[in-house]
Motif scaffolding. Sequence first.
Motif, PDB file in Angstrom:
ATOM      1  N   LEU A 190      72.445 -13.228  66.634  1.00 23.59           N
ATOM      2  CA  LEU A 190      73.661 -13.853  65.873  1.00 23.59           C
ATOM      3  C   LEU A 190      73.347 -15.432  65.305  1.00 23.59           C
ATOM      4  N   ALA A 191      72.509 -15.975  65.749  1.00 20.63           N
ATOM      5  CA  ALA A 191      72.129 -17.446  65.414  1.00 20.63           C
ATOM      6  C   ALA A 191      71.241 -17.440  64.110  1.00 20.63           C
ATOM      7  N   ILE A 192      70.489 -16.333  63.987  1.00 17.46           N
ATOM      8  CA  ILE A 192      69.461 -16.296  62.860  1.00 17.46           C
ATOM      9  C   ILE A 192      69.844 -15.284  61.699  1.00 17.46           C
ATOM     10  N   VAL A 193      70.926 -14.410  62.025  1.00 21.36           N
ATOM     11  CA  VAL A 193      71.188 -13.351  60.971  1.00 21.36           C
ATOM     12  C   VAL A 193      72.050 -13.867  59.838  1.00 21.36           C
ATOM     13  N   CYS A 194      71.987 -13.265  58.734  1.00 21.50           N
ATOM     14  CA  CYS A 194      72.916 -13.783  57.817  1.00 21.50           C
ATOM     15  C   CYS A 194      74.292 -12.918  57.792  1.00 21.50           C
ATOM     16  N   GLU A 195      75.299 -13.667  57.012  1.00 17.33           N
ATOM     17  CA  GLU A 195      76.719 -12.976  57.010  1.00 17.33           C
ATOM     18  C   GLU A 195      76.488 -11.583  56.233  1.00 17.33           C
ATOM     19  N   TRP A 196      77.146 -10.438  56.905  1.00 19.44           N
ATOM     20  CA  TRP A 196      77.139  -9.226  56.292  1.00 19.44           C
ATOM     21  C   TRP A 196      78.492  -9.058  55.385  1.00 19.44           C
ATOM     22  N   LYS A 197      78.445  -8.189  54.545  1.00 19.16           N
ATOM     23  CA  LYS A 197      79.573  -7.910  53.541  1.00 19.16           C
ATOM     24  C   LYS A 197      80.002  -6.709  53.292  1.00 19.16           C
ATOM     25  N   ARG A 198      80.776  -6.474  52.449  1.00 20.57           N
ATOM     26  CA  ARG A 198      81.338  -5.267  52.253  1.00 20.57           C
ATOM     27  C   ARG A 198      80.722  -4.455  51.076  1.00 20.57           C
ATOM     28  N   LEU A 199      80.256  -3.265  51.180  1.00 21.34           N
ATOM     29  CA  LEU A 199      79.431  -2.671  50.018  1.00 21.34           C
ATOM     30  C   LEU A 199      80.365  -2.440  48.723  1.00 21.34           C
ATOM     31  N   PRO A 200      79.997  -3.014  47.485  1.00 16.69           N
ATOM     32  CA  PRO A 200      80.823  -3.097  46.358  1.00 16.69           C
ATOM     33  C   PRO A 200      80.575  -1.605  45.599  1.00 16.69           C
ATOM     34  N   TYR A 201      81.657  -1.263  44.947  1.00 12.05           N
ATOM     35  CA  TYR A 201      81.538   0.050  44.088  1.00 12.05           C
ATOM     36  C   TYR A 201      80.097  -0.134  43.021  1.00 12.05           C
ATOM     37  N   SER A 202      80.013  -1.473  42.720  1.00 12.25           N
ATOM     38  CA  SER A 202      78.823  -1.339  41.819  1.00 12.25           C
ATOM     39  C   SER A 202      77.558  -1.305  42.354  1.00 12.25           C
ATOM     40  N   SER A 203      77.325  -0.979  43.619  1.00  7.91           N
ATOM     41  CA  SER A 203      76.048  -0.995  44.344  1.00  7.91           C
ATOM     42  C   SER A 203      75.439   0.345  43.880  1.00  7.91           C
ATOM     43  N   ASP A 204      74.153   0.329  44.081  1.00  6.18           N
ATOM     44  CA  ASP A 204      73.251   1.531  43.647  1.00  6.18           C
ATOM     45  C   ASP A 204      73.838   2.668  44.450  1.00  6.18           C
ATOM     46  N   PHE A 233      82.479   0.137  53.895  1.00  7.65           N
ATOM     47  CA  PHE A 233      81.274   0.207  54.366  1.00  7.65           C
ATOM     48  C   PHE A 233      80.686  -1.419  54.618  1.00  7.65           C
ATOM     49  N   TRP A 234      79.909  -1.779  55.621  1.00  9.18           N
ATOM     50  CA  TRP A 234      79.471  -2.801  55.726  1.00  9.18           C
ATOM     51  C   TRP A 234      77.973  -2.962  55.159  1.00  9.18           C
ATOM     52  N   ASP A 235      77.532  -3.902  54.547  1.00  9.14           N
ATOM     53  CA  ASP A 235      76.177  -3.992  53.815  1.00  9.14           C
ATOM     54  C   ASP A 235      75.409  -4.997  54.342  1.00  9.14           C
ATOM     55  N   TYR A 236      74.288  -4.860  55.304  1.00  6.90           N
ATOM     56  CA  TYR A 236      73.310  -5.651  55.751  1.00  6.90           C
ATOM     57  C   TYR A 236      72.223  -5.765  55.208  1.00  6.90           C
ATOM     58  N   SER A 237      71.983  -5.254  53.885  1.00  7.33           N
ATOM     59  CA  SER A 237      70.815  -5.504  53.256  1.00  7.33           C
ATOM     60  C   SER A 237      70.419  -7.080  52.888  1.00  7.33           C
ATOM     61  N   GLY A 238      71.349  -8.074  53.149  1.00  9.17           N
ATOM     62  CA  GLY A 238      70.986  -9.447  52.708  1.00  9.17           C
ATOM     63  C   GLY A 238      69.816  -9.798  53.438  1.00  9.17           C
ATOM     64  N   CYS A 239      69.433  -9.531  54.915  1.00  6.71           N
ATOM     65  CA  CYS A 239      68.555  -9.691  55.611  1.00  6.71           C
ATOM     66  C   CYS A 239      68.334  -8.351  56.623  1.00  6.71           C
ATOM     67  N   PRO A 240      67.591  -7.503  56.005  1.00 10.21           N
ATOM     68  CA  PRO A 240      67.530  -6.318  56.509  1.00 10.21           C
ATOM     69  C   PRO A 240      66.535  -6.258  57.940  1.00 10.21           C
ATOM     70  N   SER A 241      65.461  -7.162  57.641  1.00 10.06           N
ATOM     71  CA  SER A 241      64.501  -7.072  58.812  1.00 10.06           C
ATOM     72  C   SER A 241      65.180  -7.679  60.354  1.00 10.06           C
ATOM     73  N   ILE A 242      65.995  -8.667  59.849  1.00 11.44           N
ATOM     74  CA  ILE A 242      66.712  -9.364  61.312  1.00 11.44           C
ATOM     75  C   ILE A 242      68.156  -8.280  61.695  1.00 11.44           C
ATOM     76  N   ASN A 243      68.673  -7.775  60.810  1.00 11.95           N
ATOM     77  CA  ASN A 243      69.452  -6.775  61.375  1.00 11.95           C
ATOM     78  C   ASN A 243      68.856  -5.418  61.747  1.00 11.95           C
ATOM     79  N   THR A 244      67.870  -5.045  61.181  1.00  8.08           N
ATOM     80  CA  THR A 244      67.031  -4.094  61.950  1.00  8.08           C
ATOM     81  C   THR A 244      66.536  -4.343  63.388  1.00  8.08           C
ATOM     82  N   MET A 245      66.458  -5.633  63.517  1.00  6.56           N
ATOM     83  CA  MET A 245      66.027  -6.081  64.849  1.00  6.56           C
ATOM     84  C   MET A 245      67.100  -6.151  65.949  1.00  6.56           C
TER      85      MET A 245
END
Length: 289
Positions: A190-204, A233-245
Motif C-alpha cells: 500500500l505504501a508504494i502502489v499507485c492509485e487505481w482507477k475505474r476502467l473507461p469506455y475509451s480503453s482498448d 471495473f478497476w484498472d491497475y495498469s498504472g503500475c502493473p508490476s507492483i499490483n501483480t506483486m
Amino acid sequence: RTLTRGRGARMYATTYLPLIGTALLLIALITIEILAQSSGRWLGGIALPYISDTGAIPPGYYVFAIMGTLGAFLLLLQHAILSPRLRNLFDHAKAPNSAKLAWLIGCGLAALGIVAMIMLMVLSTYDYPSAHDYSAYAFFVLSAVSMLCYTISLGRLRSFQPAFATSFVAKLALLVVFSIAFIIYLPVGLAIVCEWKRLPYSSDYCQAHGSMCLKYPLLVNETACLDHPCTVFWDYSGCPSINTMRSSAQLICVICLILYQGTFVTDNLNVARHSDRTNSFDKPIANGA
C-alpha cells in the motif's frame, strides 16, 4: 455405557468441520479464478488478478458469496464453539494462564475475522468499494493477530501435551509464510502502489469487448473515474508490476489462512480423545450391551 458417550460421539462428528470449510473455500477460490480466466472479462490489466476482482461479477460472484460464505460459516463455528473447548486441556495440563488467555483471544479475533471475511465476499469490490476494502483489511489484520495468538499458545501447550506438536509445527510454518506475504501485501504494498482507477469506455479493452463494458457501467460519479464515462471495473495498469506483486502476496496470504484453518482438525481430535480418556472414568448409569 456412560451418560457422556453421546456427547463424545457429537464431538467426533464436529471434528472435521474446519476441513469441510477449508475445502469449500479452496474450491470457491479455484472456481472463481477459472471463471474469470475463461470468460474473456477484464482482469485489472495485471498478470494475476486480485481475488476480489475475480469474484466481483456473476457467475463468479455467486460462487464467491454463497460457497465462500458457507465455508466461512463452518470456520466461524470452529472458532466460536469448537476451539474454545481446548481451554480444558490447558487446565488439565496445568499450562500457564497466559497461554490459555492467548488461545481464547485467538478464538475471539479469528471469529471476528471470519465475520469480516463474509462481509468482503458479499460486498462486491465493484459496487461497495469502501466497505469491501475495510472488510478485507479487517479480515487480514484480525486473522494475522489470531494466528499469532493461536501459534504462541499452542507452542506453550505442546510442552505439556506432546500430541499437539504436529499441529504446532504446521501452524508455525504457515504463520511464517503468511507473515512475509502479509507485509508485502499490506504495509509495503500500500505504501508504494499507485492509485487505481475505474476502467473507461475509451480503453482498448472496452473497444474490443463493448458488450461486456456496456453491461457494467459506473452509475455514480467517482473521483476514480478519470475519463468519463467509466465501467465498474478497476484498472491497475498504472503500475502493473507492483499490483501483480500485491495480488501474488494476497493469494499466498489467503492460501496460508485457509490451510491454517485445516490444522484445527488435529486440535479437535486431541480434544475429543482427551474427553474420551476423561469420560472413561465416569460412573456408568446402566448395564447392558
